[in-house]
Design an enzyme around this catalytic site. Structure first.
Site, PDB file in Angstrom:
ATOM      1  N   GLY A 186       8.988  11.634  -5.201  1.00 13.85           N
ATOM      2  CA  GLY A 186      10.235  10.963  -5.566  1.00 13.85           C
ATOM      3  C   GLY A 186      11.474  11.448  -4.851  1.00 13.85           C
ATOM      4  O   GLY A 186      12.583  11.021  -5.194  1.00 13.85           O
ATOM      5  N   PRO A 197       1.249  15.252   4.080  1.00 13.62           N
ATOM      6  CA  PRO A 197       0.202  14.455   4.728  1.00 13.62           C
ATOM      7  C   PRO A 197       0.020  13.089   4.065  1.00 13.62           C
ATOM      8  O   PRO A 197      -0.039  13.001   2.836  1.00 13.62           O
ATOM      9  CB  PRO A 197      -1.055  15.313   4.529  1.00 13.62           C
ATOM     10  CG  PRO A 197      -0.733  16.228   3.397  1.00 13.62           C
ATOM     11  CD  PRO A 197       0.731  16.473   3.452  1.00 13.62           C
ATOM     12  N   THR A 211      -6.413  18.757  -1.312  1.00  7.48           N
ATOM     13  CA  THR A 211      -5.864  17.863  -2.339  1.00  7.48           C
ATOM     14  C   THR A 211      -6.800  17.858  -3.537  1.00  7.48           C
ATOM     15  O   THR A 211      -7.981  17.547  -3.401  1.00  7.48           O
ATOM     16  CB  THR A 211      -5.697  16.441  -1.768  1.00  7.48           C
ATOM     17  OG1 THR A 211      -4.786  16.522  -0.674  1.00  7.48           O
ATOM     18  CG2 THR A 211      -5.155  15.477  -2.798  1.00  7.48           C
ATOM     19  N   TYR A 215     -10.159  16.839   1.982  1.00  3.20           N
ATOM     20  CA  TYR A 215     -10.852  16.411   0.761  1.00  3.20           C
ATOM     21  C   TYR A 215     -12.213  17.107   0.742  1.00  3.20           C
ATOM     22  O   TYR A 215     -12.815  17.326   1.793  1.00  3.20           O
ATOM     23  CB  TYR A 215     -11.054  14.897   0.755  1.00  3.20           C
ATOM     24  CG  TYR A 215      -9.790  14.099   0.520  1.00  3.20           C
ATOM     25  CD1 TYR A 215      -9.078  14.221  -0.667  1.00  3.20           C
ATOM     26  CD2 TYR A 215      -9.325  13.211   1.476  1.00  3.20           C
ATOM     27  CE1 TYR A 215      -7.931  13.476  -0.890  1.00  3.20           C
ATOM     28  CE2 TYR A 215      -8.169  12.459   1.259  1.00  3.20           C
ATOM     29  CZ  TYR A 215      -7.482  12.596   0.075  1.00  3.20           C
ATOM     30  OH  TYR A 215      -6.348  11.862  -0.148  1.00  3.20           O
ATOM     31  N   ARG A 220       0.411   7.986  -7.399  1.00  6.39           N
ATOM     32  CA  ARG A 220      -0.654   7.081  -6.930  1.00  6.39           C
ATOM     33  C   ARG A 220      -2.011   7.389  -7.565  1.00  6.39           C
ATOM     34  O   ARG A 220      -2.981   6.703  -7.316  1.00  6.39           O
ATOM     35  CB  ARG A 220      -0.776   7.187  -5.408  1.00  6.39           C
ATOM     36  CG  ARG A 220       0.477   6.722  -4.709  1.00  6.39           C
ATOM     37  CD  ARG A 220       0.546   7.182  -3.269  1.00  6.39           C
ATOM     38  NE  ARG A 220      -0.331   6.479  -2.356  1.00  6.39           N
ATOM     39  CZ  ARG A 220      -0.088   5.299  -1.823  1.00  6.39           C
ATOM     40  NH1 ARG A 220       1.024   4.664  -2.111  1.00  6.39           N
ATOM     41  NH2 ARG A 220      -0.936   4.734  -0.980  1.00  6.39           N
ATOM     42  N   SER A 238      -3.482  14.108   7.556  1.00 10.31           N
ATOM     43  CA  SER A 238      -4.412  13.738   6.494  1.00 10.31           C
ATOM     44  C   SER A 238      -5.841  13.691   7.010  1.00 10.31           C
ATOM     45  O   SER A 238      -6.083  13.392   8.180  1.00 10.31           O
ATOM     46  CB  SER A 238      -4.001  12.364   5.960  1.00 10.31           C
ATOM     47  OG  SER A 238      -4.991  11.841   5.118  1.00 10.31           O
ATOM     48  N   ASP A 295       6.377  17.957  -4.399  1.00 11.20           N
ATOM     49  CA  ASP A 295       6.699  16.671  -3.774  1.00 11.20           C
ATOM     50  C   ASP A 295       6.685  15.597  -4.839  1.00 11.20           C
ATOM     51  O   ASP A 295       6.190  15.796  -5.948  1.00 11.20           O
ATOM     52  CB  ASP A 295       5.754  16.352  -2.599  1.00 11.20           C
ATOM     53  CG  ASP A 295       4.340  15.949  -3.018  1.00 11.20           C
ATOM     54  OD1 ASP A 295       4.151  15.347  -4.090  1.00 11.20           O
ATOM     55  OD2 ASP A 295       3.408  16.231  -2.249  1.00 11.20           O
ATOM     56  N   ALA A 322      -2.111   9.142   4.651  1.00 11.79           N
ATOM     57  CA  ALA A 322      -3.208   8.467   5.347  1.00 11.79           C
ATOM     58  C   ALA A 322      -2.702   7.331   6.235  1.00 11.79           C
ATOM     59  O   ALA A 322      -1.587   6.837   6.059  1.00 11.79           O
ATOM     60  CB  ALA A 322      -4.162   7.897   4.299  1.00 11.79           C
ATOM     61  N   SER A 356       2.562  18.358  -7.652  1.00  9.10           N
ATOM     62  CA  SER A 356       2.566  16.989  -7.130  1.00  9.10           C
ATOM     63  C   SER A 356       1.682  16.109  -7.985  1.00  9.10           C
ATOM     64  O   SER A 356       0.657  16.557  -8.505  1.00  9.10           O
ATOM     65  CB  SER A 356       2.018  17.013  -5.690  1.00  9.10           C
ATOM     66  OG  SER A 356       1.740  15.715  -5.220  1.00  9.10           O
ATOM     67  N   LYS A 413      -2.926  21.113  -3.288  1.00  3.72           N
ATOM     68  CA  LYS A 413      -1.934  20.045  -3.468  1.00  3.72           C
ATOM     69  C   LYS A 413      -2.316  19.203  -4.682  1.00  3.72           C
ATOM     70  O   LYS A 413      -3.419  18.641  -4.719  1.00  3.72           O
ATOM     71  CB  LYS A 413      -1.904  19.166  -2.211  1.00  3.72           C
ATOM     72  CG  LYS A 413      -1.001  17.957  -2.302  1.00  3.72           C
ATOM     73  CD  LYS A 413      -0.897  17.279  -0.945  1.00  3.72           C
ATOM     74  CE  LYS A 413       0.000  16.068  -0.975  1.00  3.72           C
ATOM     75  NZ  LYS A 413      -0.623  14.903  -1.612  1.00  3.72           N
ATOM     76  N   GLN A 458      -4.702  18.379   5.681  1.00  2.00           N
ATOM     77  CA  GLN A 458      -5.009  18.003   4.297  1.00  2.00           C
ATOM     78  C   GLN A 458      -6.478  17.638   4.199  1.00  2.00           C
ATOM     79  O   GLN A 458      -6.958  16.760   4.915  1.00  2.00           O
ATOM     80  CB  GLN A 458      -4.108  16.834   3.872  1.00  2.00           C
ATOM     81  CG  GLN A 458      -4.380  16.320   2.475  1.00  2.00           C
ATOM     82  CD  GLN A 458      -5.453  15.252   2.461  1.00  2.00           C
ATOM     83  OE1 GLN A 458      -5.464  14.366   3.319  1.00  2.00           O
ATOM     84  NE2 GLN A 458      -6.366  15.325   1.501  1.00  2.00           N
ATOM     85  N   TYR A 506       0.850  -1.210   0.000  1.00  2.00           N
ATOM     86  CA  TYR A 506       0.000   0.000   0.000  1.00  2.00           C
ATOM     87  C   TYR A 506       0.882   1.256   0.000  1.00  2.00           C
ATOM     88  O   TYR A 506       0.608   2.225  -0.711  1.00  2.00           O
ATOM     89  CB  TYR A 506      -0.948  -0.007   1.215  1.00  2.00           C
ATOM     90  CG  TYR A 506      -1.684   1.307   1.373  1.00  2.00           C
ATOM     91  CD1 TYR A 506      -2.675   1.687   0.471  1.00  2.00           C
ATOM     92  CD2 TYR A 506      -1.346   2.199   2.395  1.00  2.00           C
ATOM     93  CE1 TYR A 506      -3.315   2.915   0.582  1.00  2.00           C
ATOM     94  CE2 TYR A 506      -1.985   3.428   2.515  1.00  2.00           C
ATOM     95  CZ  TYR A 506      -2.967   3.779   1.605  1.00  2.00           C
ATOM     96  OH  TYR A 506      -3.594   4.998   1.707  1.00  2.00           O
TER      97      TYR A 506
HETATM   98  C1  FMN Z   1       0.914   5.604   1.778  1.00  2.00           C
HETATM   99  C2  FMN Z   1       0.600   6.976   1.276  1.00  2.00           C
HETATM  100  C3  FMN Z   1      -0.560   7.622   1.703  1.00  2.00           C
HETATM  101  C4  FMN Z   1      -0.855   8.909   1.256  1.00  2.00           C
HETATM  102  N1  FMN Z   1      -1.974   9.537   1.733  1.00  2.00           N
HETATM  103  C5  FMN Z   1      -2.272  10.797   1.301  1.00  2.00           C
HETATM  104  C6  FMN Z   1      -3.418  11.481   1.781  1.00  2.00           C
HETATM  105  O1  FMN Z   1      -4.163  10.975   2.626  1.00  2.00           O
HETATM  106  N2  FMN Z   1      -3.668  12.720   1.297  1.00  2.00           N
HETATM  107  C7  FMN Z   1      -2.855  13.326   0.370  1.00  2.00           C
HETATM  108  O2  FMN Z   1      -3.137  14.440  -0.045  1.00  2.00           O
HETATM  109  N3  FMN Z   1      -1.750  12.706  -0.075  1.00  2.00           N
HETATM  110  C8  FMN Z   1      -1.436  11.463   0.363  1.00  2.00           C
HETATM  111  N4  FMN Z   1      -0.314  10.843  -0.109  1.00  2.00           N
HETATM  112  C9  FMN Z   1       0.596  11.557  -1.048  1.00  2.00           C
HETATM  113  C10 FMN Z   1       1.696  12.301  -0.292  1.00  2.00           C
HETATM  114  O3  FMN Z   1       1.199  13.367   0.476  1.00  2.00           O
HETATM  115  C11 FMN Z   1       2.755  12.854  -1.255  1.00  2.00           C
HETATM  116  O4  FMN Z   1       2.119  13.661  -2.218  1.00  2.00           O
HETATM  117  C12 FMN Z   1       3.548  11.752  -1.970  1.00  2.00           C
HETATM  118  O5  FMN Z   1       3.776  10.665  -1.109  1.00  2.00           O
HETATM  119  C13 FMN Z   1       4.881  12.297  -2.468  1.00  2.00           C
HETATM  120  O6  FMN Z   1       5.570  11.324  -3.159  1.00  2.00           O
HETATM  121  P1  FMN Z   1       6.750  10.433  -2.508  1.00  2.00           P
HETATM  122  O7  FMN Z   1       6.070   9.388  -1.650  1.00  2.00           O
HETATM  123  O8  FMN Z   1       7.424   9.858  -3.687  1.00  2.00           O
HETATM  124  O9  FMN Z   1       7.608  11.358  -1.689  1.00  2.00           O
HETATM  125  C14 FMN Z   1       0.009   9.548   0.330  1.00  2.00           C
HETATM  126  C15 FMN Z   1       1.175   8.893  -0.097  1.00  2.00           C
HETATM  127  C16 FMN Z   1       1.474   7.629   0.372  1.00  2.00           C
HETATM  128  C17 FMN Z   1       2.746   6.967  -0.090  1.00  2.00           C
END
Ligand code: FMN
Length: 381
Positions: free
Chosen positions: A311, A80, A158, A132, A281, A109, A309, A82, A276, A254, A130, A27
């Site tokens: 990578g 942020p 977001t 929704y 994802r 989050s 953000d 989850a 971002s 975001k 953060q 995940y």
């Molecule tokens: C496991 C996981 C959960 C995430 N949950 C949220 C979230 O709840 N809300 C949100 O805006 N971004 C969420 N993100 C995105 C991150 O805030 C961020 O944009 C992203 O992880 C940046 O990329 P990186 O993991 O390569 O540094 C999540 C990312 C991951 C890996």
């Protein structure tokens, strides 16, 4: 392998993989479709070379930045994410405490597992909430007010998650909240009993940002259904403009990737945007954040704080993004693997390593303050 054996992103990832049941690791680790955007996010930094200057008197380095009115001791913050208590029982408490120790901002989050109020009371470093956007507009207003009352400094909406990304690793393992696991995935939980014991012997899993407003308990609503039933895919710029006015403080979008959207964000009164793609994802095939950064900075960088953000695994990545013109850089998986590997101690070690890397690289670049970095220090292949 122990925490003291972790010297970089890859080591933390390895340790997290050993400690977590496979479906939970996937995940965090996984992304949408073929995970191309996720891979490119990091690869894009390798298409850019640093050009250092020497003999500049670099015995002391200032790593502080001011972004959306918040003074940070480091140019990186914890973006942020989850469900953090699922990764380690200390969850958001660990991340917030580590961020506070390093004097930087952390995000909470909407799908966080510790309440934003508790975290606000525990630390005085800047906190982002953060958000929704829900179909129920009155619910949005109540949730905004709640964050305001708690003393949250920055509202971060977001905007790249109007529908859920296609995360095929999760489909394969059956990862969902509440758990609905395949047999193979269940076996993974059996062979990682330490994680299971911790999970079961600590405070029950909950989503306190939502529980007060939406019945997420006892499996009434899965996170998948939360996205499809509660969130509003008809959201437009007018809705966000209203929210920005209502919040009446620092407001950040975001997931902005286009110049057009960046300009709209300025027009409606946002004070920040994060370039971002949600760590790859959401929309696979979307451009890497670092590749897209320069054109956004050129279009709006003098009118709004541009963050990015995606990578980021190294201090040198942070320097490259700052040199292009980002004001601060968000970390995601960079702190999530250390959290999963070792809780607060893990996140502190990761932030400490990042701080030393940025400081060392600044010295090697011949820069005393982050503002001295510029595109003159970069060459693209
Ligand atoms: C496991 C996981 C959960 C995430 N949950 C949220 C979230 O709840 N809300 C949100 O805006 N971004 C969420 N993100 C995105 C991150 O805030 C961020 O944009 C992203 O992880 C940046 O990329 P990186 O993991 O390569 O540094 C999540 C990312 C991951 C890996």
């Amino acid at each position: 392998m122990r925490l003291s054996d972790c010297h970089n992103f890859h080591d933390f990832r390895q340790l997290a993989r050993r400690r977590l049941p496979g479906p939970i690791f996937d995940y965090i680790d996984g992304a949408a479709d073929d995970e191309v955007t996720h891979r490119r996010n990091t690869a894009s930094f390798e298409h850019c070379d640093l050009v250092p200057n020497v003999l500049r008197g670099v015995e002391t380095i200032d790593l502080s930045v001011t972004v959306m009115g918040q003074k940070l001791a480091l140019p990186v913050y914890c973006s942020p994410t989850a469900l953090q208590r699922l990764f380690h029982h200390e969850g958001e408490r660990a991340v917030a405490a580590a961020a506070a120790r390093y004097g930087t901002m952390f995000g909470v989050s909407s799908l966080g597992t510790v309440s934003l109020e508790e975290l606000r009371r525990a630390h005085d470093t800047p906190q982002v909430y953060q958000f929704y956007f829900h179909r129920d507009r009155s619910l949005n207003r109540v949730m905004l007010q709640r964050a305001k009352d708690a003393g949250v400094q920055v509202m971060m909406l977001t905007v790249d998650s109007i529908t859920g990304g296609n995360r095929e690793r999760d489909l394969r393992t059956g990862f969902s909240i509440p758990f609905k696991l395949s047999l193979a995935a269940m076996l993974q939980f059996v062979i990682k009993p330490a994680w299971g014991t911790n999970y079961l012997t600590h405070e029950a899993f909950k989503l306190p940002q939502l529980d007060k407003h939406i019945d997420m308990s006892g499996g009434a609503l899965s996170i998948g259904r939360y996205f499809t039933e509660m969130l509003d895919p008809s959201m437009t710029w007018n809705d966000v403009a209203e929210m920005v006015q209502h919040w009446n403080g620092h407001f950040c979008l975001k997931g902005v990737m286009s110049i057009t959207d960046a300009k709209r964000a300025v027009e409606i009164g946002c004070t920040g945007i994060v370039v971002s793609n949600h760590g790859g994802r959401q929309l696979d095939g979307s451009r890497a954040s670092f590749d897209q950064l320069a054109e956004i900075v050129d279009a709006v960088g003098d009118r709004i704080d541009v963050l990015m953000d995606g990578g980021v695994q190294r201090g040198s990545h942070v320097l490259k993004a700052l040199a292009v013109g980002a004001k601060a850089i968000g970390l995601g998986r960079y702190y999530l693997y250390p959290l999963a590997a070792a809780g607060q101690a893990g996140v502190e070690r990761a932030l400490g390593l990042m701080q030393s890397e940025i400081e060392r690289d600044m010295k090697l670049m011949g820069c005393r303050a982050l503002g001295q970095l510029s595109r003159a220090n970069l060459r693209f292949r």
